[in-house]
Design a protein around this motif. Structure first.
Motif, mmCIF file in Angstrom:
data_model
loop_
_atom_site.group_PDB
_atom_site.id
_atom_site.type_symbol
_atom_site.label_atom_id
_atom_site.label_comp_id
_atom_site.label_asym_id
_atom_site.label_seq_id
_atom_site.Cartn_x
_atom_site.Cartn_y
_atom_site.Cartn_z
ATOM 1 N N TYR A 1 -0.456 6.340 3.608
ATOM 2 C CA TYR A 1 -1.351 5.472 2.835
ATOM 3 C C TYR A 1 -1.675 6.062 1.460
ATOM 4 O O TYR A 1 -2.494 5.507 0.739
ATOM 5 C CB TYR A 1 -2.668 5.245 3.604
ATOM 6 N N GLY A 2 -1.063 7.200 1.145
ATOM 7 C CA GLY A 2 -1.326 7.888 -0.109
ATOM 8 C C GLY A 2 -2.260 9.052 0.114
ATOM 9 O O GLY A 2 -3.271 8.911 0.812
ATOM 10 N N GLY A 3 -1.902 10.224 -0.441
ATOM 11 C CA GLY A 3 -2.771 11.378 -0.266
ATOM 12 C C GLY A 3 -2.027 12.672 -0.514
ATOM 13 O O GLY A 3 -0.845 12.682 -0.879
ATOM 14 N N THR A 4 -2.755 13.765 -0.322
ATOM 15 C CA THR A 4 -2.224 15.077 -0.683
ATOM 16 C C THR A 4 -1.795 15.895 0.540
ATOM 17 O O THR A 4 -1.350 17.022 0.401
ATOM 18 C CB THR A 4 -3.295 15.870 -1.463
ATOM 19 N N LEU B 1 0.817 -1.221 0.000
ATOM 20 C CA LEU B 1 0.000 0.000 0.000
ATOM 21 C C LEU B 1 0.846 1.265 0.000
ATOM 22 O O LEU B 1 0.469 2.258 -0.618
ATOM 23 C CB LEU B 1 -0.960 0.008 1.200
ATOM 24 N N GLY C 1 -0.252 3.622 -2.828
ATOM 25 C CA GLY C 1 -0.950 4.834 -2.401
ATOM 26 C C GLY C 1 -0.183 6.081 -2.803
ATOM 27 O O GLY C 1 -0.754 7.068 -3.278
ATOM 28 N N LYS C 2 1.131 6.017 -2.612
ATOM 29 C CA LYS C 2 1.979 7.161 -2.949
ATOM 30 C C LYS C 2 1.959 7.430 -4.457
ATOM 31 O O LYS C 2 1.834 8.572 -4.894
ATOM 32 C CB LYS C 2 3.399 6.841 -2.480
ATOM 33 N N GLU D 1 -7.427 14.854 -0.576
ATOM 34 C CA GLU D 1 -8.121 14.258 -1.723
ATOM 35 C C GLU D 1 -8.393 12.765 -1.557
ATOM 36 O O GLU D 1 -9.319 12.232 -2.152
ATOM 37 C CB GLU D 1 -7.307 14.492 -3.005
ATOM 38 N N SER D 2 -7.577 12.087 -0.770
ATOM 39 C CA SER D 2 -7.735 10.636 -0.628
ATOM 40 C C SER D 2 -8.794 10.301 0.426
ATOM 41 O O SER D 2 -8.710 10.769 1.560
ATOM 42 C CB SER D 2 -6.402 10.009 -0.223
ATOM 43 N N PRO D 3 -9.794 9.464 0.077
ATOM 44 C CA PRO D 3 -10.790 9.054 1.080
ATOM 45 C C PRO D 3 -10.132 8.346 2.268
ATOM 46 O O PRO D 3 -10.517 8.582 3.414
ATOM 47 C CB PRO D 3 -11.700 8.092 0.305
ATOM 48 N N THR D 4 -9.141 7.493 1.994
ATOM 49 C CA THR D 4 -8.434 6.816 3.088
ATOM 50 C C THR D 4 -7.700 7.839 3.943
ATOM 51 O O THR D 4 -7.697 7.755 5.172
ATOM 52 C CB THR D 4 -7.424 5.795 2.519
ATOM 53 N N GLU E 1 -10.030 9.441 6.266
ATOM 54 C CA GLU E 1 -10.367 8.562 7.395
ATOM 55 C C GLU E 1 -9.257 8.549 8.433
ATOM 56 O O GLU E 1 -9.515 8.502 9.639
ATOM 57 C CB GLU E 1 -10.641 7.137 6.898
ATOM 58 N N TYR F 1 -1.159 9.331 -5.722
ATOM 59 C CA TYR F 1 -1.326 10.760 -5.420
ATOM 60 C C TYR F 1 -0.078 11.588 -5.705
ATOM 61 O O TYR F 1 -0.040 12.777 -5.415
ATOM 62 C CB TYR F 1 -1.766 10.931 -3.954
#
Lengths: 187, 281
Positions: free
Chosen positions: B242-245, A172, A176-177, B40-43, B46, A180
């Motif tokens: 976890y990925g996101g802005t 992940l 995930g990275k 921007e990421s829903p995860t 959360e 975005y």
């Protein structure tokens, strides 16, 4: 929607988990951090039995703050997993099926997870108060002299976690990275 | 001269560490709520919800926000007209750490010998104390329980005068990229530029105490902060990696003159549990 998963993990449950799945873990897990891992590894090298049967079990990289009277545990969030990377492949070879912490794992650990069919979960770092609510019971079972770093047997209910590495090789943190990332070209 | 009793310092330090470990500062909470709106990421959203819920539980139940209640960092602004009575100032601070970590059910995380017998000191001492002597007859005490996960991702570069603005940006952004999920993003990024090696690191650490998102008063440095933040939030790491802005809530840079041969740049990362509290005696 989070998946309910029982501990210890079964091969069937592991088969169905995917990186990026949110899970709620219920059952038994053991805590161990840096020095406890060193001692577990030394025990194995000397052919001594481990303080708990590691086969099929899950280790949570966590050292709690002291419990207030009447509480099973204090704040109980994860520590950085990477420090355990040098010990984990050996424990995975012994049958360890789950690890919970935060932060990425080394290529060696990821390979060993694929080889021995084990998963790595992350809990929210810095959410020690929130996570403590899912701990029903905590008991020191080994290395009591290590204080916060002793090995504990935890009984948890709906412990919130995220699948980072599944048995199929997905990660992940990488996925995930990549999703975005907006400036691949800068560095 | 104005007298301040050492015992008063001990009481203040004990109280401050406990409060800091249970309550996130208002500006940090505000920045996290703002990030919850823009992520921007829903995860990622959360995760931010979880962090905010954690803050509510910690405050209402007096349980530490994070089990890592840190190295006890203490910053003093000691007025030169203050006379500390009834004991040694640094001993009084360490006694406050001892008492606060015991009474507050905070974790003791300090080992005495870093490279050999890593035996816990069992009271979280010694504190790391930085003292500035300032005009006046007051003593300002700031406590900062600094978690290991973010501190371990600190970086120092001794760049050369041939380096420029872009090299600083590259160094900071690379440090954050390599740290990834380890330092518990969203982060506050402290950057120290100039001085000497240790001066740059202290600047980076003290920059973390600024109100979140308040720009450096110097326009050039404020623009540098903005540019670093934009690059960092384009990395994609996001809340908890976890990925996101939202990889960082803010970049705070502090600048100091330096030697003709030097350009030190230090990065000190602060996890989202940006705990600190201050009082003036």
């Amino acid at each position: 929607m989070a998946k309910k998963v029982s501990l210890p993990l079964t091969d069937e449950a592991l088969e169905g988990l995917r990186a990026g799945d949110q899970v709620r873990l219920s059952g038994v897990m053991y805590t161990a951090r840096d020095i406890a891992h060193k001692r577990l590894t030394e025990d194995l090298e000397q052919g001594k039995p481990l303080p708990f049967d590691i086969k099929g079990q899950t280790i949570y990289y966590m050292g709690p703050s002291p419990a207030r009277p009447g509480q099973p545990i204090g704040a109980a969030g994860p520590t950085t997993s990477g420090r355990m990377d040098i010990y984990s492949p050996r424990l995975l070879a012994e049958g360890l099926k789950g690890m919970i912490g935060k932060g990425r794992r080394s290529p060696e650990v990821r390979d060993a997870m694929k080889k021995y069919k084990a998963a790595y979960f992350a809990a929210i770092g810095g959410a020690g108060a929130l996570i403590s609510r899912s701990v029903r019971k905590s008991e020191v079972i080994a290395y009591e002299d290590l204080g916060a770093e002793a090995v504990r047997r935890l009984e948890v209910e709906d412990f919130p976690a995220m699948v980072i590495n599944d048995i199929h090789g997905a990660d992940l943190y990488q996925d995930g990275k990549a999703k975005y990332r907006k400036n691949n070209d800068i560095i | 001269m104005r007298d301040i009793a050492a015992e008063e310092v001990t009481d203040a330090v004990s109280h401050l560490f406990q409060e800091a470990c249970y309550h996130l500062p208002g500006d940090v909470l505000g920045a996290l709520k703002q990030a919850r709106e823009t992520e921007e990421s829903p995860t990622g959203r959360e995760v931010l919800d979880g962090i905010l819920e954690n803050a509510r539980i910690a405050a209402s139940e007096q349980i530490p926000l994070c089990q890592d209640t840190g190295t006890a960092v203490v910053l003093l602004e000691l007025g030169q007209e203050v006379h500390v009575t009834g004991g040694d100032l640094y001993l009084a601070i360490n006694e406050g750490v001892r008492r606060g970590y015991d009474e507050g059910y905070l974790r003791k995380s300090i080992v005495l010998k870093p490279y050999s017998a890593r035996v816990n000191t069992k009271d979280n001492t010694p504190a790391i104390i930085h003292t500035d002597i300032v005009p006046g007859d007051r003593l300002k005490i700031t406590v900062m329980p600094k978690g290991g996960g973010a501190e371990n991702m600190s970086r120092l570069a001794m760049l050369t005068p041939a380096s420029g603005r872009q090299d600083i940006i590259d160094f900071v952004v690379t440090a954050v990229d390599e740290a990834g999920s380890n330092p518990c993003p969203p982060l506050i990024i402290g950057v120290g530029i100039g001085g000497t090696a240790e001066k740059a690191l202290v600047l980076a650490k003290t920059a973390l105490l600024r109100t979140v998102g308040q720009p450096n008063p110097d326009a050039e440095t404020a623009q540098l902060e903005k540019d670093i933040l934009r690059w960092v939030n384009g990395l994609g790491i996001g809340p908890m990696g976890y990925g996101g802005t939202t990889t960082a809530l803010a970049v705070h840079a502090e600048v100091f003159p330096c030697h003709i041969t030097s350009l030190p740049v230090a990065v000190n990362l602060q996890c989202h549990s940006a705990r600190h509290k201050e009082t003036v005696l």
